[in-house]
Design a protein around this motif. Sequence first.
Motif, PDB file in Angstrom:
ATOM      1  N   SER A  25     -16.702 -47.965  62.732  1.00  0.00           N
ATOM      2  CA  SER A  25     -15.938 -48.245  63.945  1.00  0.00           C
ATOM      3  C   SER A  25     -14.502 -48.662  63.615  1.00  0.00           C
ATOM      4  CB  SER A  25     -16.649 -49.350  64.736  1.00  0.00           C
ATOM      5  OG  SER A  25     -15.951 -49.651  65.911  1.00  0.00           O
ATOM      6  N   SER A  26     -14.334 -49.459  62.561  1.00  0.00           N
ATOM      7  CA  SER A  26     -12.995 -49.913  62.160  1.00  0.00           C
ATOM      8  C   SER A  26     -12.140 -48.749  61.680  1.00  0.00           C
ATOM      9  CB  SER A  26     -13.107 -50.973  61.058  1.00  0.00           C
ATOM     10  OG  SER A  26     -13.844 -52.094  61.499  1.00  0.00           O
ATOM     11  N   TYR A  27     -12.761 -47.845  60.918  1.00  0.00           N
ATOM     12  CA  TYR A  27     -12.029 -46.656  60.467  1.00  0.00           C
ATOM     13  C   TYR A  27     -11.638 -45.771  61.641  1.00  0.00           C
ATOM     14  CZ  TYR A  27     -12.270 -46.936  55.358  1.00  0.00           C
ATOM     15  OH  TYR A  27     -12.082 -47.285  54.044  1.00  0.00           O
ATOM     16  N   LEU A  28     -12.588 -45.517  62.540  1.00  0.00           N
ATOM     17  CA  LEU A  28     -12.307 -44.640  63.675  1.00  0.00           C
ATOM     18  C   LEU A  28     -11.214 -45.230  64.567  1.00  0.00           C
ATOM     19  CD1 LEU A  28     -15.901 -43.426  64.626  1.00  0.00           C
ATOM     20  CD2 LEU A  28     -14.078 -42.100  63.526  1.00  0.00           C
ATOM     21  N   HIS A  29     -11.259 -46.533  64.788  1.00  0.00           N
ATOM     22  CA  HIS A  29     -10.219 -47.204  65.583  1.00  0.00           C
ATOM     23  C   HIS A  29      -8.844 -47.019  64.937  1.00  0.00           C
ATOM     24  CE1 HIS A  29      -8.068 -50.409  67.727  1.00  0.00           C
ATOM     25  NE2 HIS A  29      -7.665 -50.821  66.527  1.00  0.00           N
ATOM     26  N   THR A  30      -8.790 -47.259  63.626  1.00  0.00           N
ATOM     27  CA  THR A  30      -7.511 -47.181  62.910  1.00  0.00           C
ATOM     28  C   THR A  30      -6.992 -45.751  62.840  1.00  0.00           C
ATOM     29  OG1 THR A  30      -8.221 -49.061  61.557  1.00  0.00           O
ATOM     30  CG2 THR A  30      -6.341 -47.767  60.743  1.00  0.00           C
ATOM     31  N   LEU A  31      -7.872 -44.819  62.498  1.00  0.00           N
ATOM     32  CA  LEU A  31      -7.451 -43.430  62.326  1.00  0.00           C
ATOM     33  C   LEU A  31      -7.063 -42.775  63.647  1.00  0.00           C
ATOM     34  CD1 LEU A  31     -10.128 -42.459  59.678  1.00  0.00           C
ATOM     35  CD2 LEU A  31      -7.674 -42.771  59.280  1.00  0.00           C
ATOM     36  N   GLU A  32      -7.734 -43.174  64.719  1.00  0.00           N
ATOM     37  CA  GLU A  32      -7.370 -42.630  66.033  1.00  0.00           C
ATOM     38  C   GLU A  32      -5.970 -43.089  66.427  1.00  0.00           C
ATOM     39  OE1 GLU A  32      -7.595 -40.391  69.443  1.00  0.00           O
ATOM     40  OE2 GLU A  32      -8.897 -40.356  67.665  1.00  0.00           O
ATOM     41  N   HIS A  33      -5.618 -44.290  65.993  1.00  0.00           N
ATOM     42  CA  HIS A  33      -4.279 -44.813  66.292  1.00  0.00           C
ATOM     43  C   HIS A  33      -3.191 -44.030  65.543  1.00  0.00           C
ATOM     44  CE1 HIS A  33      -1.270 -47.858  67.330  1.00  0.00           C
ATOM     45  NE2 HIS A  33      -0.871 -47.818  66.069  1.00  0.00           N
ATOM     46  N   TYR A  34      -3.460 -43.715  64.277  1.00  0.00           N
ATOM     47  CA  TYR A  34      -2.431 -43.063  63.453  1.00  0.00           C
ATOM     48  C   TYR A  34      -2.547 -41.540  63.419  1.00  0.00           C
ATOM     49  CZ  TYR A  34      -1.228 -47.721  61.866  1.00  0.00           C
ATOM     50  OH  TYR A  34      -0.812 -49.032  61.823  1.00  0.00           O
ATOM     51  N   PHE A  35      -3.753 -41.035  63.626  1.00  0.00           N
ATOM     52  CA  PHE A  35      -3.987 -39.576  63.579  1.00  0.00           C
ATOM     53  C   PHE A  35      -4.848 -39.169  64.781  1.00  0.00           C
ATOM     54  CE2 PHE A  35      -4.002 -41.365  59.265  1.00  0.00           C
ATOM     55  CZ  PHE A  35      -2.908 -40.724  58.696  1.00  0.00           C
ATOM     56  N   PRO A  36      -4.304 -39.229  65.999  1.00  0.00           N
ATOM     57  CA  PRO A  36      -5.111 -38.998  67.203  1.00  0.00           C
ATOM     58  C   PRO A  36      -5.875 -37.666  67.163  1.00  0.00           C
ATOM     59  CG  PRO A  36      -2.910 -39.769  67.777  1.00  0.00           C
ATOM     60  CD  PRO A  36      -2.885 -39.484  66.307  1.00  0.00           C
ATOM     61  N   GLY A  37      -7.185 -37.756  67.416  1.00  0.00           N
ATOM     62  CA  GLY A  37      -8.009 -36.567  67.539  1.00  0.00           C
ATOM     63  C   GLY A  37      -8.403 -35.885  66.243  1.00  0.00           C
ATOM     64  N   ARG A  38      -7.983 -36.440  65.113  1.00  0.00           N
ATOM     65  CA  ARG A  38      -8.193 -35.745  63.835  1.00  0.00           C
ATOM     66  C   ARG A  38      -9.535 -36.090  63.175  1.00  0.00           C
ATOM     67  NH1 ARG A  38      -4.115 -36.295  58.608  1.00  0.00           N
ATOM     68  NH2 ARG A  38      -5.625 -35.703  57.008  1.00  0.00           N
ATOM     69  N   PHE A  39     -10.008 -37.325  63.372  1.00  0.00           N
ATOM     70  CA  PHE A  39     -11.191 -37.773  62.624  1.00  0.00           C
ATOM     71  C   PHE A  39     -12.373 -38.044  63.537  1.00  0.00           C
ATOM     72  CE2 PHE A  39      -7.718 -38.727  59.738  1.00  0.00           C
ATOM     73  CZ  PHE A  39      -8.239 -38.366  58.500  1.00  0.00           C
ATOM     74  N   GLN A  40     -13.552 -37.568  63.107  1.00  0.00           N
ATOM     75  CA  GLN A  40     -14.814 -37.850  63.770  1.00  0.00           C
ATOM     76  C   GLN A  40     -15.669 -38.736  62.848  1.00  0.00           C
ATOM     77  OE1 GLN A  40     -15.075 -36.737  66.930  1.00  0.00           O
ATOM     78  NE2 GLN A  40     -13.048 -35.823  66.575  1.00  0.00           N
ATOM     79  N   ARG A  41     -16.803 -39.181  63.377  1.00  0.00           N
ATOM     80  CA  ARG A  41     -17.673 -40.081  62.616  1.00  0.00           C
ATOM     81  C   ARG A  41     -18.005 -39.526  61.230  1.00  0.00           C
ATOM     82  NH1 ARG A  41     -21.488 -44.184  63.382  1.00  0.00           N
ATOM     83  NH2 ARG A  41     -23.209 -44.076  61.893  1.00  0.00           N
ATOM     84  N   GLU A  42     -18.408 -38.257  61.164  1.00  0.00           N
ATOM     85  CA  GLU A  42     -18.831 -37.691  59.875  1.00  0.00           C
ATOM     86  C   GLU A  42     -17.671 -37.605  58.874  1.00  0.00           C
ATOM     87  OE1 GLU A  42     -18.197 -34.239  62.813  1.00  0.00           O
ATOM     88  OE2 GLU A  42     -19.134 -36.235  62.809  1.00  0.00           O
TER      89      GLU A  42
END
Length: 215
Positions: A25-42
């Motif tokens: 959850s912490s990774y997804l929160h951070t990555l969505e902020h800096y790289f919107p739409g690029r990263f999924q859970r897997e």
Amino acid sequence: MNNNIDTVLFDLDGTLIDTNELIVSSYLHTLEHYFPGRFQREDVLPFMGPSLHEVFGNLDSTKVDEMIRTYRKYNISNHDSFVTEFEGVTETIKALHDSGFKLAIVTTKIADVAMMGLRLTGLDRYFNIMIALDDVKNAKPDPEPIYKALDLLGSQPESAMMVGDNHHDVLAGKNAGTKTAGVAWSLKGKEHLATFEPDYMLDEMTDLLPILGVK
């Protein structure tokens, strides 16, 4: 049964305490902020194990510190609502402690956040020694943190075992000359961990007790 072991070093996240969902959850929160739409859970599962500096440095070397701050703010704010211990952990650690084994935590977390998890689960009473990310220059799989823990415990590598959920833990143990044990509840999968050939694979944490001759 291994009667030569008197020291057991444990990774923390994913080994003793279940921080998997918190980390994802912490990774997804951070990555969505800096790289919107690029990263999924897997996409973030391979990030479990390496240090934050290594992970974020590979993504954008110019914003590493900023991304780490964003990650840690979210992680700390949500810590207690996510974190639990894995089944059999307290029972096993207490039995080892009461049997006279020397115990330490060796983690790639920074010390204050690692202590949050130990205190929340009550495991802090069994560990006087912890080597965290801010205690070393080189994180696992480099042997430095293991050597540091062994030095503080007055132990030798050949009488120690490193237990963890990640190949970084197994390789750090091998690099330091300790025995190694992987845990089958690794988020990356038992099969993945087995490819790094730990000396033992634990299906449950209590499996450690007969291996070490504790009844």
